[in-house]
Write a protein that holds these residues in place. Sequence first.
Motif, PDB file in Angstrom:
ATOM      1  N   CYS A 119       0.850  -1.201   0.000  1.00  0.00           N
ATOM      2  CA  CYS A 119       0.000   0.000   0.000  1.00  0.00           C
ATOM      3  C   CYS A 119       0.884   1.248   0.000  1.00  0.00           C
ATOM      4  N   SER A 120       0.512   2.242  -0.796  1.00  0.00           N
ATOM      5  CA  SER A 120       1.364   3.431  -0.909  1.00  0.00           C
ATOM      6  C   SER A 120       1.196   4.379   0.273  1.00  0.00           C
ATOM      7  N   CYS A 121      -0.008   4.432   0.825  1.00  0.00           N
ATOM      8  CA  CYS A 121      -0.263   5.373   1.920  1.00  0.00           C
ATOM      9  C   CYS A 121       0.102   4.725   3.270  1.00  0.00           C
ATOM     10  N   GLY A 122      -0.411   3.527   3.517  1.00  0.00           N
ATOM     11  CA  GLY A 122       0.018   2.740   4.687  1.00  0.00           C
ATOM     12  C   GLY A 122      -0.788   2.956   5.955  1.00  0.00           C
ATOM     13  N   VAL A 123      -1.551   4.047   6.053  1.00  0.00           N
ATOM     14  CA  VAL A 123      -2.498   4.203   7.167  1.00  0.00           C
ATOM     15  C   VAL A 123      -3.896   4.383   6.579  1.00  0.00           C
ATOM     16  N   GLU A 124      -4.903   4.140   7.399  1.00  0.00           N
ATOM     17  CA  GLU A 124      -6.282   4.207   6.944  1.00  0.00           C
ATOM     18  C   GLU A 124      -6.666   5.631   6.543  1.00  0.00           C
ATOM     19  N   SER A 125      -7.792   5.723   5.835  1.00  0.00           N
ATOM     20  CA  SER A 125      -8.242   7.016   5.305  1.00  0.00           C
ATOM     21  C   SER A 125      -8.568   8.029   6.398  1.00  0.00           C
ATOM     22  N   THR A 126      -8.517   9.298   6.022  1.00  0.00           N
ATOM     23  CA  THR A 126      -9.036  10.385   6.860  1.00  0.00           C
ATOM     24  C   THR A 126     -10.561  10.234   6.906  1.00  0.00           C
ATOM     25  N   VAL A 127     -11.143  10.299   8.115  1.00  0.00           N
ATOM     26  CA  VAL A 127     -12.615  10.237   8.226  1.00  0.00           C
ATOM     27  C   VAL A 127     -13.119  11.601   8.703  1.00  0.00           C
ATOM     28  N   ILE A 128     -14.065  12.169   7.951  1.00  0.00           N
ATOM     29  CA  ILE A 128     -14.611  13.480   8.346  1.00  0.00           C
ATOM     30  C   ILE A 128     -16.133  13.466   8.360  1.00  0.00           C
ATOM     31  N   CYS A 129     -16.720  14.370   9.164  1.00  0.00           N
ATOM     32  CA  CYS A 129     -18.146  14.648   9.044  1.00  0.00           C
ATOM     33  C   CYS A 129     -18.310  16.148   8.871  1.00  0.00           C
ATOM     34  N   PHE A 130     -19.518  16.579   8.585  1.00  0.00           N
ATOM     35  CA  PHE A 130     -19.778  17.999   8.329  1.00  0.00           C
ATOM     36  C   PHE A 130     -20.587  18.562   9.487  1.00  0.00           C
ATOM     37  N   ARG A 131     -20.085  19.681  10.034  1.00  0.00           N
ATOM     38  CA  ARG A 131     -20.742  20.262  11.211  1.00  0.00           C
ATOM     39  C   ARG A 131     -20.712  21.774  11.123  1.00  0.00           C
ATOM     40  N   ASN A 132     -21.859  22.418  11.289  1.00  0.00           N
ATOM     41  CA  ASN A 132     -21.956  23.888  11.299  1.00  0.00           C
ATOM     42  C   ASN A 132     -21.219  24.516  10.110  1.00  0.00           C
ATOM     43  N   GLY A 133     -21.392  23.944   8.952  1.00  0.00           N
ATOM     44  CA  GLY A 133     -20.765  24.485   7.743  1.00  0.00           C
ATOM     45  C   GLY A 133     -19.281  24.182   7.628  1.00  0.00           C
ATOM     46  N   VAL A 154     -12.759  16.543  11.674  1.00  0.00           N
ATOM     47  CA  VAL A 154     -11.944  15.341  11.433  1.00  0.00           C
ATOM     48  C   VAL A 154     -12.109  14.356  12.590  1.00  0.00           C
ATOM     49  N   LEU A 155     -12.612  13.164  12.254  1.00  0.00           N
ATOM     50  CA  LEU A 155     -12.801  12.124  13.275  1.00  0.00           C
ATOM     51  C   LEU A 155     -11.608  11.194  13.350  1.00  0.00           C
ATOM     52  N   ARG A 156     -10.952  11.006  12.203  1.00  0.00           N
ATOM     53  CA  ARG A 156      -9.736  10.178  12.167  1.00  0.00           C
ATOM     54  C   ARG A 156      -8.789  10.789  11.139  1.00  0.00           C
ATOM     55  N   PRO A 157      -7.552  11.147  11.544  1.00  0.00           N
ATOM     56  CA  PRO A 157      -6.624  11.726  10.571  1.00  0.00           C
ATOM     57  C   PRO A 157      -6.066  10.647   9.643  1.00  0.00           C
ATOM     58  N   GLY A 158      -5.710  11.044   8.424  1.00  0.00           N
ATOM     59  CA  GLY A 158      -5.161  10.089   7.444  1.00  0.00           C
ATOM     60  C   GLY A 158      -4.395  10.839   6.372  1.00  0.00           C
ATOM     61  N   GLY A 159      -4.338  10.235   5.196  1.00  0.00           N
ATOM     62  CA  GLY A 159      -3.524  10.755   4.101  1.00  0.00           C
ATOM     63  C   GLY A 159      -3.966  12.114   3.579  1.00  0.00           C
ATOM     64  N   VAL A 160      -5.269  12.421   3.644  1.00  0.00           N
ATOM     65  CA  VAL A 160      -5.734  13.765   3.288  1.00  0.00           C
ATOM     66  C   VAL A 160      -5.707  14.576   4.583  1.00  0.00           C
ATOM     67  N   VAL A 195     -11.746  23.796   9.504  1.00  0.00           N
ATOM     68  CA  VAL A 195     -11.510  22.411   9.938  1.00  0.00           C
ATOM     69  C   VAL A 195     -11.338  22.360  11.451  1.00  0.00           C
ATOM     70  N   THR A 196     -12.055  21.440  12.093  1.00  0.00           N
ATOM     71  CA  THR A 196     -11.821  21.166  13.514  1.00  0.00           C
ATOM     72  C   THR A 196     -11.394  19.704  13.637  1.00  0.00           C
ATOM     73  N   ILE A 197     -10.612  19.418  14.683  1.00  0.00           N
ATOM     74  CA  ILE A 197     -10.127  18.044  14.895  1.00  0.00           C
ATOM     75  C   ILE A 197     -10.826  17.508  16.148  1.00  0.00           C
ATOM     76  N   ASP A 198     -11.422  16.340  16.040  1.00  0.00           N
ATOM     77  CA  ASP A 198     -12.131  15.770  17.184  1.00  0.00           C
ATOM     78  C   ASP A 198     -11.171  15.508  18.348  1.00  0.00           C
ATOM     79  N   LYS A 199     -11.658  15.712  19.555  1.00  0.00           N
ATOM     80  CA  LYS A 199     -10.748  15.571  20.704  1.00  0.00           C
ATOM     81  C   LYS A 199     -10.312  14.114  20.914  1.00  0.00           C
ATOM     82  N   ALA A 200     -11.082  13.162  20.381  1.00  0.00           N
ATOM     83  CA  ALA A 200     -10.696  11.749  20.532  1.00  0.00           C
ATOM     84  C   ALA A 200      -9.497  11.367  19.646  1.00  0.00           C
TER      85      ALA A 200
END
Length: 333
Positions: free
Chosen positions: A172-186, A190-196, A207-212
């Motif tokens: 695999c070229s990236c090697g970690v799982e995808s970035t997971v995002i949701c949309f909030r207040n426009g 970011v729920l999980r950081p990744g290649g994007v 952009v906000t980063i989830d505290k978890a």
Amino acid sequence: MNTQILPYNSENIAKAADIIKKGGLVGMPTETVYGLAANALDENAVRSIFEAKGRPQDNPLIVHISDIEMLPTLVREIPQTAKDLAENFWGGPLTMIFPKADIIPSVTSGGLDTVAVRMPQSEAARALIEAAGVPIAAPSANLSGSPSPTTAQHVYDDMNGRIPMIIDGGECSCGVESTVICFRNGGIHVLRPGGVTAEMLSQYADVTIDKAVCAKPAENEKVLSPGMKYKHYSPKANVIIVDEHGKHFADFCLEHSVGNTLALGAGVDESGIFVDYGKTPELQAQRLFSLLRKADDSGVDTVFVEMPSKDGVGLAVYNRLLRAAGFEVVKYD
Ligand code: AMP
Ligand code: MG
């Protein structure tokens, strides 16, 4: 059941697609990590993913598509920001969360009213989705809890006897799982950081980063991304993040090494217990899981890892390491 590893070509994609259409599971290469693929719309097939991995039922799966045209059939609403992001980052390591359409079985979405969707960049993954003619649910193809697989052999090591086939698309070229995002207040959350990276996303919205992402959720705390609450990505060896760099990191490891110890340094000379896991976040992301698996193969008891940078893809490396280490971070004192 004997698990076959077959090279990526049109004949083997047709075989794999046939298995998917019949409700079976296939190991699928993507640019992030290898996935355990099944028809996302087939409840029984999806159930067998959870069984093969030993994955908790409330941890929802990402639904993979091969063409943007598939998206409106799976979700109830597509915000404009999502359209912009799809145009710029699909196919690629970006997963977006949408209100789910009724066609998505509740088992796929872990009982949530939302669904995570991604279009991979990997040609092999897209060929398989297209040949199967259905969206494909595919979590990482490892046993739940262990490091994600970045080669077909890694998938074999965890899934031999549990699935009929793995398509080998190389490392695999990236090697970690995808970035997971949701949309909030426009904005983008970011729920999980990744290649994007957050930096890349911030060109399109706030952009906000989830505290978890960087902290351990408290017992019984409700997290937006169920996957974030589990110990994850973890080899049998004890992983410890060392918040020191260069010579201080090396001295710490030499002083504290007990039993069979491996030290993953960012750009150290490869000598004795030291192994270089890469100077750049991109290299570290690509090598991390593979090195953690190698540690187990060579009977290592303790893995010290030099604190990665938290910029760019480095945040994804840090997020995975924290979970592999059960949040154990130490300093020289
Ligand atoms: P994996 O399939 O192992 O790469 O993990 C998928 C990740 O996406 C996990 O952290 C899930 O919790 C997260 N995820 C999938 N679907 C949703 C959703 N509907 N809402 C929030 N997080 C999700
Ligand atoms: Mg996983």
